[in-house]
Design a protein around this motif. Structure first.
Motif, PDB file in Angstrom:
ATOM      1  N   LEU A 294     -13.607 -28.575 -62.037  1.00 17.35           N
ATOM      2  CA  LEU A 294     -12.512 -28.306 -62.970  1.00 17.35           C
ATOM      3  C   LEU A 294     -13.016 -27.560 -64.202  1.00 17.35           C
ATOM      4  O   LEU A 294     -12.362 -26.636 -64.700  1.00 17.35           O
ATOM      5  N   ALA A 295     -14.172 -27.966 -64.711  1.00 14.39           N
ATOM      6  CA  ALA A 295     -14.737 -27.281 -65.879  1.00 14.39           C
ATOM      7  C   ALA A 295     -15.108 -25.832 -65.542  1.00 14.39           C
ATOM      8  O   ALA A 295     -14.910 -24.922 -66.352  1.00 14.39           O
TER       9      ALA A 295
ATOM     10  N   VAL B  66     -13.933 -22.266 -67.271  1.00 10.20           N
ATOM     11  CA  VAL B  66     -14.832 -21.201 -67.728  1.00 10.20           C
ATOM     12  C   VAL B  66     -14.503 -19.880 -67.036  1.00 10.20           C
ATOM     13  O   VAL B  66     -14.518 -18.806 -67.648  1.00 10.20           O
ATOM     14  N   THR B  67     -14.178 -19.969 -65.747  1.00  7.18           N
ATOM     15  CA  THR B  67     -13.828 -18.758 -64.999  1.00  7.18           C
ATOM     16  C   THR B  67     -12.568 -18.107 -65.556  1.00  7.18           C
ATOM     17  O   THR B  67     -12.467 -16.869 -65.644  1.00  7.18           O
ATOM     18  N   LEU B  68     -11.582 -18.921 -65.943  1.00  7.97           N
ATOM     19  CA  LEU B  68     -10.373 -18.371 -66.562  1.00  7.97           C
ATOM     20  C   LEU B  68     -10.703 -17.652 -67.868  1.00  7.97           C
ATOM     21  O   LEU B  68     -10.160 -16.578 -68.153  1.00  7.97           O
TER      22      LEU B  68
ATOM     23  N   ILE C 169     -21.279 -21.944 -61.850  1.00  8.85           N
ATOM     24  CA  ILE C 169     -20.626 -21.099 -62.858  1.00  8.85           C
ATOM     25  C   ILE C 169     -21.000 -19.629 -62.642  1.00  8.85           C
ATOM     26  O   ILE C 169     -20.142 -18.736 -62.689  1.00  8.85           O
ATOM     27  N   LEU C 170     -22.301 -19.371 -62.415  1.00 10.71           N
ATOM     28  CA  LEU C 170     -22.731 -17.987 -62.202  1.00 10.71           C
ATOM     29  C   LEU C 170     -22.111 -17.405 -60.933  1.00 10.71           C
ATOM     30  O   LEU C 170     -21.708 -16.240 -60.911  1.00 10.71           O
TER      31      LEU C 170
ATOM     32  N   VAL D 145      -3.929 -28.362 -60.766  1.00 11.66           N
ATOM     33  CA  VAL D 145      -5.046 -29.136 -60.223  1.00 11.66           C
ATOM     34  C   VAL D 145      -5.489 -30.212 -61.210  1.00 11.66           C
ATOM     35  O   VAL D 145      -5.764 -31.357 -60.832  1.00 11.66           O
ATOM     36  N   GLY D 146      -5.573 -29.872 -62.497  1.00  8.41           N
ATOM     37  CA  GLY D 146      -5.951 -30.858 -63.509  1.00  8.41           C
ATOM     38  C   GLY D 146      -4.982 -32.015 -63.591  1.00  8.41           C
ATOM     39  O   GLY D 146      -5.384 -33.180 -63.710  1.00  8.41           O
ATOM     40  N   SER D 147      -3.686 -31.700 -63.508  1.00  6.62           N
ATOM     41  CA  SER D 147      -2.669 -32.759 -63.551  1.00  6.62           C
ATOM     42  C   SER D 147      -2.758 -33.658 -62.321  1.00  6.62           C
ATOM     43  O   SER D 147      -2.640 -34.888 -62.427  1.00  6.62           O
TER      44      SER D 147
END
Length: 449
Positions: free
Chosen positions: A228-229, A233-235, A324-325, A390-392
């Motif tokens: 989720l994190a 970051v991607t957004l 992340i990368l 997705v977070g919800s």
């Protein structure tokens, strides 16, 4: 932070337990016999069955505060005591208590406790390998630290206390030993009243089961939160790239390659991921000690080591940064791979322009302007809406899981102990009964000879 906090505390606790189990010779089984086995017979069984047997006496006594104290004699070969403070009892009027039980009684080394009309000096505080999860018997599902504890005395001191004594035999086997044949051979020598393997002993198996379940949970939950994190970051990276698409097109027109642009723009997610990971490791390391203390309130394991598995820290750095990368690199590479004219001609995110949105016809039929504006703002970014969805879902599932677990466990123990397994007294015979002396008793509680 969550991964280090949970995994490091569990790894440290499990590592201490494995050292404790090996170095202090945790039993593979124990049994209570109807008669005492003579020493020559014990030696014969050890030689023929390739096992190690040791006799231990035990007795239960009720203290002044209604706590039950199980007194054991000091073992020399199996279930060796770990001394955390003081020393083992040497005189008949000395006793060593388990450290957690002594803390609940608010007594220390040098203080005294009274039972059966006599006073005994506390010589030391100990941990026992077969009482990692101290329960009074195998039928108990929950440990009651404030009402049950164990202690050690010399054989002479326990005999002089005038308590009803039970003889217990503890054993160690080899990995290739046939446990069924072992039990059969011992039963042919002496009638066995009670036989318990280590994996059936809740004082041992409860901790091992808990660690296995917690290890899976401590990996899956942080991984979901990490994903989720990374989506967040991607957004941010995608939005930044969208804002700078004209600059990227200009740089490409000036001769910069895709690789150079990729290195430049991927530095932001790399720095964010690395900085957040290092700060999370530091916070998780600080918080792992309180979590380990919380576990040791339930499980009596000496703090032999406080350093967990080093691979936990390596994984905590590598996995988030690589994810992340990888995900951000895909988003950046797709954008820098476009031709310069398309990048410079397109409309950057946030600029005015006609943008087709799903459900546009449905939104146009709404009469309230504020509702239209809010829905269009939400639908403008499909990826952001997906991330919020997705977070919800994740937060709702987590809350629901917590409430269901809490309710189910509460119902389980309430129904089991308060409504079903509820009785006012119990009778324990110290030997096999050959005659029925109780008249008009409950037939289901009497064993016919």
């Amino acid at each position: 932070m969550l991964y280090i906090m949970m995994s490091n505390s569990l790894a440290s606790l499990d590592k201490s337990y494995q050292h404790f189990k090996k170095d202090f010779v945790q039993e593979d089984f124990h049994f209570i016999a109807a008669n005492k086995i003579d020493n020559p017979e014990v030696n014969r069984l050890e030689e023929e069955l390739s096992i190690q047997l040791e006799e231990r006496l035990l007795a239960d006594v009720t203290l002044e505060g209604e706590e039950t104290l199980r007194i054991l004699t000091i073992s020399n070969e199996v279930n060796l005591p770990y001394i955390s403070d003081g020393h083992l009892p040497a005189a008949d009027n000395e006793i060593a208590l388990s450290e957690k039980f002594a803390g609940l009684l608010h007594v220390n080394v040098g203080d005294s406790i009274q039972f059966n009309g006599d006073s005994y000096i506390i010589s030391g505080l100990v941990y026992l390998p077969d009482y990692v999860y101290p329960v009074e018997n195998e039928a108990n599902l929950l440990s009651m630290p404030g009402s049950f504890g164990v202690g050690l005395m010399t054989e002479e001191g326990l005999t002089a206390a005038g308590l009803p004594i039970i003889t217990q035999y503890m054993g160690i086997t080899k990995p290739e030993s046939d446990l069924a044949e072992l039990k059969h051979e011992i039963s042919s020598v002496v009638p066995v009243l009670k036989w318990v393997y280590a994996n059936e002993n809740p004082g041992i198996s409860t901790f091992e089961t808990e660690v296995e379940g917690s290890k899976s949970f401590s990996t899956v939950l942080p991984l979901i939160i990490t994903l989720l994190a990374i989506m967040m970051v991607t957004l941010l990276v995608t939005k930044q790239i969208e804002w700078e698409r004209k600059q990227i097109g200009t740089l490409k027109a000036l001769g910069y390659s895709k690789g150079e642009l990729l290195k430049a723009y991927i530095s932001l997610p790399f720095l964010v991921g690395l900085t957040g990971t290092l700060l999370g490791i530091a916070a998780g390391w600080l918080l792992s000690s309180p979590i380990q203390v919380l576990y040791t309130d339930f499980y009596h394991i000496p703090p032999i080591t406080t350093v967990g598995n080093p691979s936990v820290f390596v994984l905590a750095v590598i996995i988030p940064v690589l994810l992340i990368l990888f995900i951000s690199g895909i988003a950046i590479y797709r954008k820098v791979s476009s031709d310069p004219l398309s990048l410079m001609k397109g409309t950057a995110a946030g600029e005015l322009g006609h943008r087709s949105m799903m459900g546009n016809r449905f939104v146009s039929q709404l009469s309230n302007f504020q509702t239209k504006y809010r829905i269009r703002a939400m639908l403008r970014s499909k990826s952001r809406m997906f991330y919020m969805l997705v977070g919800s879902i994740f937060s709702s599932v987590t809350l629901l899981f917590g409430f269901l677990s809490m309710n189910s466990m509460d119902t389980l123990f309430t129904d089991t102990y308060q409504k079903v397994n509820k009785y006012n007294y119990a009778a324990h015979f110290s030997s096999i009964q050959t005659s029925q002396d109780v008249i008009d008793g409950e037939p289901f509680t009497l064993i016919q000879a």
